[in-house]
Write a protein that holds these residues in place. Structure first.
Motif, PDB file in Angstrom:
ATOM      1  N   LYS A  82      46.517  54.944  61.171  1.00 10.42           N
ATOM      2  CA  LYS A  82      45.063  54.888  61.261  1.00 10.42           C
ATOM      3  C   LYS A  82      44.479  54.085  60.112  1.00 10.42           C
ATOM      4  CE  LYS A  82      40.976  57.868  61.627  1.00 10.42           C
ATOM      5  NZ  LYS A  82      40.494  59.285  61.668  1.00 10.42           N
ATOM      6  N   ARG A  83      44.983  54.319  58.891  1.00 12.29           N
ATOM      7  CA  ARG A  83      44.465  53.593  57.729  1.00 12.29           C
ATOM      8  C   ARG A  83      44.842  52.115  57.821  1.00 12.29           C
ATOM      9  NH1 ARG A  83      42.319  55.463  53.264  1.00 12.29           N
ATOM     10  NH2 ARG A  83      43.099  57.579  53.667  1.00 12.29           N
ATOM     11  N   LEU A  84      46.039  51.824  58.305  1.00 18.65           N
ATOM     12  CA  LEU A  84      46.454  50.434  58.455  1.00 18.65           C
ATOM     13  C   LEU A  84      45.535  49.682  59.410  1.00 18.65           C
ATOM     14  CD1 LEU A  84      50.338  50.866  58.661  1.00 18.65           C
ATOM     15  CD2 LEU A  84      49.079  49.720  56.833  1.00 18.65           C
ATOM     16  N   GLU A  85      45.173  50.334  60.505  1.00 18.58           N
ATOM     17  CA  GLU A  85      44.276  49.699  61.473  1.00 18.58           C
ATOM     18  C   GLU A  85      42.898  49.443  60.862  1.00 18.58           C
ATOM     19  OE1 GLU A  85      44.305  52.234  64.844  1.00 18.58           O
ATOM     20  OE2 GLU A  85      46.301  51.603  65.513  1.00 18.58           O
ATOM     21  N   GLY A  86      42.401  50.402  60.061  1.00 23.59           N
ATOM     22  CA  GLY A  86      41.114  50.226  59.395  1.00 23.59           C
ATOM     23  C   GLY A  86      41.144  49.067  58.409  1.00 23.59           C
ATOM     24  N   LEU A  87      42.224  48.981  57.622  1.00 22.38           N
ATOM     25  CA  LEU A  87      42.362  47.879  56.673  1.00 22.38           C
ATOM     26  C   LEU A  87      42.502  46.540  57.393  1.00 22.38           C
ATOM     27  CD1 LEU A  87      44.777  49.563  54.096  1.00 22.38           C
ATOM     28  CD2 LEU A  87      42.392  48.904  53.683  1.00 22.38           C
ATOM     29  N   SER A  88      43.160  46.563  58.546  1.00 23.27           N
ATOM     30  CA  SER A  88      43.327  45.338  59.328  1.00 23.27           C
ATOM     31  C   SER A  88      41.972  44.787  59.771  1.00 23.27           C
ATOM     32  CB  SER A  88      44.219  45.607  60.541  1.00 23.27           C
ATOM     33  OG  SER A  88      44.330  44.456  61.359  1.00 23.27           O
ATOM     34  N   LYS A  89      41.099  45.670  60.224  1.00 21.55           N
ATOM     35  CA  LYS A  89      39.760  45.237  60.643  1.00 21.55           C
ATOM     36  C   LYS A  89      38.925  44.781  59.445  1.00 21.55           C
ATOM     37  CE  LYS A  89      39.683  48.333  64.647  1.00 21.55           C
ATOM     38  NZ  LYS A  89      39.042  49.522  65.267  1.00 21.55           N
ATOM     39  N   GLN A  90      39.055  45.513  58.336  1.00 14.17           N
ATOM     40  CA  GLN A  90      38.253  45.187  57.158  1.00 14.17           C
ATOM     41  C   GLN A  90      38.643  43.838  56.568  1.00 14.17           C
ATOM     42  OE1 GLN A  90      38.504  48.192  54.127  1.00 14.17           O
ATOM     43  NE2 GLN A  90      37.042  47.186  52.763  1.00 14.17           N
ATOM     44  N   LEU A  91      39.934  43.545  56.549  1.00 12.57           N
ATOM     45  CA  LEU A  91      40.415  42.317  55.916  1.00 12.57           C
ATOM     46  C   LEU A  91      40.672  41.187  56.904  1.00 12.57           C
ATOM     47  CD1 LEU A  91      43.020  43.876  53.427  1.00 12.57           C
ATOM     48  CD2 LEU A  91      40.726  43.070  52.896  1.00 12.57           C
ATOM     49  N   ASP A  92      40.650  41.537  58.199  1.00 16.21           N
ATOM     50  CA  ASP A  92      41.006  40.566  59.235  1.00 16.21           C
ATOM     51  C   ASP A  92      42.453  40.090  59.076  1.00 16.21           C
ATOM     52  OD1 ASP A  92      40.617  39.105  61.544  1.00 16.21           O
ATOM     53  OD2 ASP A  92      39.832  37.344  60.489  1.00 16.21           O
ATOM     54  N   TRP A  93      43.295  41.043  58.698  1.00 22.93           N
ATOM     55  CA  TRP A  93      44.736  40.802  58.617  1.00 22.93           C
ATOM     56  C   TRP A  93      45.394  41.566  59.758  1.00 22.93           C
ATOM     57  CZ3 TRP A  93      47.137  41.187  53.060  1.00 22.93           C
ATOM     58  CH2 TRP A  93      46.478  40.302  52.194  1.00 22.93           C
ATOM     59  N   ASP A  94      46.548  41.107  60.189  1.00 24.54           N
ATOM     60  CA  ASP A  94      47.286  41.917  61.163  1.00 24.54           C
ATOM     61  C   ASP A  94      48.004  43.060  60.438  1.00 24.54           C
ATOM     62  OD1 ASP A  94      50.475  41.031  61.125  1.00 24.54           O
ATOM     63  OD2 ASP A  94      49.083  39.551  60.301  1.00 24.54           O
ATOM     64  N   VAL A  95      48.294  44.122  61.166  1.00 23.39           N
ATOM     65  CA  VAL A  95      48.890  45.330  60.579  1.00 23.39           C
ATOM     66  C   VAL A  95      50.219  45.019  59.916  1.00 23.39           C
ATOM     67  CG1 VAL A  95      49.880  47.593  61.122  1.00 23.39           C
ATOM     68  CG2 VAL A  95      47.705  46.898  62.154  1.00 23.39           C
ATOM     69  N   ALA A 129      37.006  37.978  50.486  1.00 19.49           N
ATOM     70  CA  ALA A 129      35.928  38.409  49.596  1.00 19.49           C
ATOM     71  C   ALA A 129      35.192  39.548  50.251  1.00 19.49           C
ATOM     72  CB  ALA A 129      34.970  37.261  49.313  1.00 19.49           C
ATOM     73  N   THR A 130      35.207  40.710  49.591  1.00 15.84           N
ATOM     74  CA  THR A 130      34.520  41.883  50.126  1.00 15.84           C
ATOM     75  C   THR A 130      33.877  42.619  48.978  1.00 15.84           C
ATOM     76  OG1 THR A 130      36.233  42.065  51.815  1.00 15.84           O
ATOM     77  CG2 THR A 130      34.793  43.953  51.536  1.00 15.84           C
ATOM     78  N   ASN A 131      32.609  42.967  49.133  1.00 15.13           N
ATOM     79  CA  ASN A 131      31.875  43.700  48.099  1.00 15.13           C
ATOM     80  C   ASN A 131      31.977  43.029  46.741  1.00 15.13           C
ATOM     81  OD1 ASN A 131      31.149  45.634  49.990  1.00 15.13           O
ATOM     82  ND2 ASN A 131      33.013  46.842  49.615  1.00 15.13           N
ATOM     83  N   GLY A 132      31.939  41.719  46.798  1.00 15.60           N
ATOM     84  CA  GLY A 132      31.917  41.000  45.519  1.00 15.60           C
ATOM     85  C   GLY A 132      33.266  40.802  44.894  1.00 15.60           C
ATOM     86  N   THR A 133      34.365  41.270  45.540  1.00 14.02           N
ATOM     87  CA  THR A 133      35.696  41.086  44.973  1.00 14.02           C
ATOM     88  C   THR A 133      36.484  40.146  45.849  1.00 14.02           C
ATOM     89  OG1 THR A 133      36.551  42.954  46.204  1.00 14.02           O
ATOM     90  CG2 THR A 133      35.704  43.390  44.002  1.00 14.02           C
ATOM     91  N   SER A 134      37.437  39.470  45.271  1.00 18.72           N
ATOM     92  CA  SER A 134      38.238  38.530  46.051  1.00 18.72           C
ATOM     93  C   SER A 134      39.674  38.588  45.604  1.00 18.72           C
ATOM     94  CB  SER A 134      37.686  37.108  45.869  1.00 18.72           C
ATOM     95  OG  SER A 134      37.850  36.687  44.550  1.00 18.72           O
ATOM     96  N   GLY A 135      40.578  38.183  46.508  1.00 19.16           N
ATOM     97  CA  GLY A 135      41.995  38.138  46.150  1.00 19.16           C
ATOM     98  C   GLY A 135      42.676  37.067  46.968  1.00 19.16           C
ATOM     99  N   ALA A 136      43.364  36.157  46.323  1.00 18.90           N
ATOM    100  CA  ALA A 136      44.088  35.105  47.026  1.00 18.90           C
ATOM    101  C   ALA A 136      45.533  35.499  47.172  1.00 18.90           C
ATOM    102  CB  ALA A 136      43.959  33.798  46.253  1.00 18.90           C
TER     103      ALA A 136
END
Length: 387
Positions: free
Chosen positions: A97-110, A364-371
């Motif tokens: 469930k958490r993986l799916e939520g993070l996937s939507k938030q980051l637009d990454w696949d699980v 970039a989310t909530n002012g933070t970013s990570g490459a």
């Protein structure tokens, strides 16, 4: 307090019939083990730990680098503030469930998120260099203390006839070699009791911790009651297999696969013969039967034997794991991983199933970013399997 101590050290519990604590007091003619001697084990344990640090830094590490042992740890996970926050503050093993939520938030696949968490867990694992240094220290200590024990024991009558462990008790004076051997062993186990929490974590952490508690308890109990002769046999018998095990680990870290496999099979044979063969037939036989015949029945006798039997149960558990590993080695042609191996060698292998979509190269989310640093593709760090 005096009443509690008198009750705890009741002679009729700890000592055989007609033996008192006064019989174990040192005299001008003979020295006997005293309880206060054991306080020396604590500063000595600290010294052993400091010697270990110096040995690993100035001897083991140069040897490892000279043998081309990998100095770098596992590949680091690409920086990502959101995933890092989840990892450090919530869970290192997110559920579906958490993986799916993070996937939507980051637009990454699980699959990519799973890979990031796998890399991040691997990032906290010790390097091969550190594991080599730890194994070299243990190999050196076990080899030294085993050699010392054999040189000492071959001159004693109880090595060749276990009934001599109880002959003349309690009038068995404390010899300097025996005193040194016992205190060094006790101090080493005390150092392991504490360093185990900062050492490379093993799969058998719980079993090893139980073993160390038993070892310290048995050494303390046998020293105070002057039952050290049988204790020296137990110590020497246990050290021989550990020498081969640490040698197998070192050769594996050096990637000398054939020699490592040979040493592991040798370790399996030595361990099973010594712990499932010699130990019950030689040690348990004398503590269960010859001790009873020589000194009669007293409560501490059964305390001693219960602890020794628990130790044998641990031997059986280890032997089961070792036999499984040896069977795989024979069937597959090489040792894949040691059953007494490091935790990190078993669970966090990267899968190679293709991902359905690649993550963005920068989030970039909530002012933070990570490459991610890999052009939008999160690569995995495969954990090498080892002894």
């Amino acid at each position: 307090m005096a009443g509690i101590l008198a009750w705890f050290w009741n002679e009729r519990f700890w000592l055989p019939h007609n033996v008192t604590w006064a019989d174990l007091q040192s005299t001008e003619e003979a020295t006997f083990p005293q309880a206060e001697d054991l306080y020396l084990a604590f500063p000595l344990a600290f010294c052993i730990f400091m010697i270990r640090l110096l040995f690993e830094r100035f001897i083991a590490k140069p040897c490892a680098l000279g043998l081309k042992v990998q100095a770098n740890g596992p590949q680091k996970a690409p920086p990502n503030a959101i995933l890092e926050k989840v990892f450090t503050a919530i869970t290192k093993h997110p559920d579906e469930k958490r993986l799916e939520g993070l996937s939507k938030q980051l637009d990454w696949d699980v699959r990519s998120i799973q890979r990031w968490f796998r890399q991040r867990r691997n990032q906290e694992k010790p390097s091969t260099l550190r594991k080599f240094c730890e194994s070299m220290w243990r190999f050196t200590f076990y080899l030294y203390i085993f050699t010392y024990g054999v040189r000492f024991l071959k001159k004693t009558p109880w090595l060749w006839n276990t009934r001599q462990c109880w002959s003349g008790y309690p009038n068995q004076p404390l010899m300097p070699d025996l005193h040194y051997y016992y205190l060094v062993q006790l101090s080493f186990y005390w150092s392991l009791m504490f360093s185990q929490f900062i050492d490379v974590k093993r799969k058998d952490f719980g079993i090893m911790f139980t073993h160390h508690v038993l070892a310290v308890t048995l050494l303390t109990f046998s020293y105070i009651t002057n039952l050290m002769r049988v204790g020296t046999l137990i110590l020497c018998l246990h050290d021989v297999a550990d020498i081969v095990l640490e040698a197998a680990k070192m050769t594996n870290y050096c990637k000398w696969q054939k020699l490592s496999d040979l040493l592991f099979i040798t370790f399996a044979v030595v361990f099973i013969v010594s712990r499932l063969g010699i130990y019950p037939l030689w040690i348990l036989n004398t503590t269960l039967f010859e001790l009873y015949e020589a000194l009669g029945n007293f409560p501490a006798l059964w305390v001693l034997n219960v602890m020794l039997i628990v130790l044998q149960i641990l031997h059986c558990l280890w032997s089961y794991l070792i036999i499984k590993t040896a069977y795989k080695a024979i069937s597959k042609g090489k040792v894949t991983k040691d059953a007494r191996s490091d935790v990190e060698s078993s669970s966090d292998e990267d899968d190679t199933v293709p991902r359905s979509k690649a993550p963005h190269s920068a989030i970039a989310t909530n002012g933070t970013s990570g490459a991610n640093g890999t052009n939008g593709y999160l690569t995995g760090a495969t954990c090498s399997e080892e002894h």
